[in-house]
Write a protein that holds these residues in place. Structure first.
Motif: not given
Length: 95
Positions: A6-7, A44, A46-53
């Protein structure tokens, strides 16, 4: 090697100077842990609102991170000391 999820960012600390500008040697017990590091590996994003940042930092970047970051974890991989930290605790990229 280690791949953060993730982040998270894997950093290797950059040692600070052991002398002051005036030439006084700072003893080990008086030195603070450095807050600069080299990015070794990144997740890769973080996920934010269902999308990967996507991540802002990349391997090889030199960064300044918060000294008292709540997400900082000291880890040892293959005998080498690293810091595992969230990208949000990185304050900036040093150029």
């Amino acid at each position: 090697m280690f791949k953060p999820l993730n982040n998270y960012v894997l950093l290797q600390r950059i040692d600070e100077e052991t002398k002051t500008a005036g030439g006084i040697i700072i003893p080990d017990n008086a030195r603070e842990k450095p807050s600069r590091g080299t990015v070794i590996a990144v997740g890769n994003g973080a996920f934010e609102n269902g999308a990967r940042v996507p991540m802002t930092v990349k391997p090889g970047d030199t960064v300044l991170f918060a000294k008292w970051a709540s997400s900082a974890n000291e880890v040892k991989i293959d005998g080498v000391d690293y810091v595992l930290i969230r990208e949000s605790d990185i304050l900036g990229i040093l150029k």
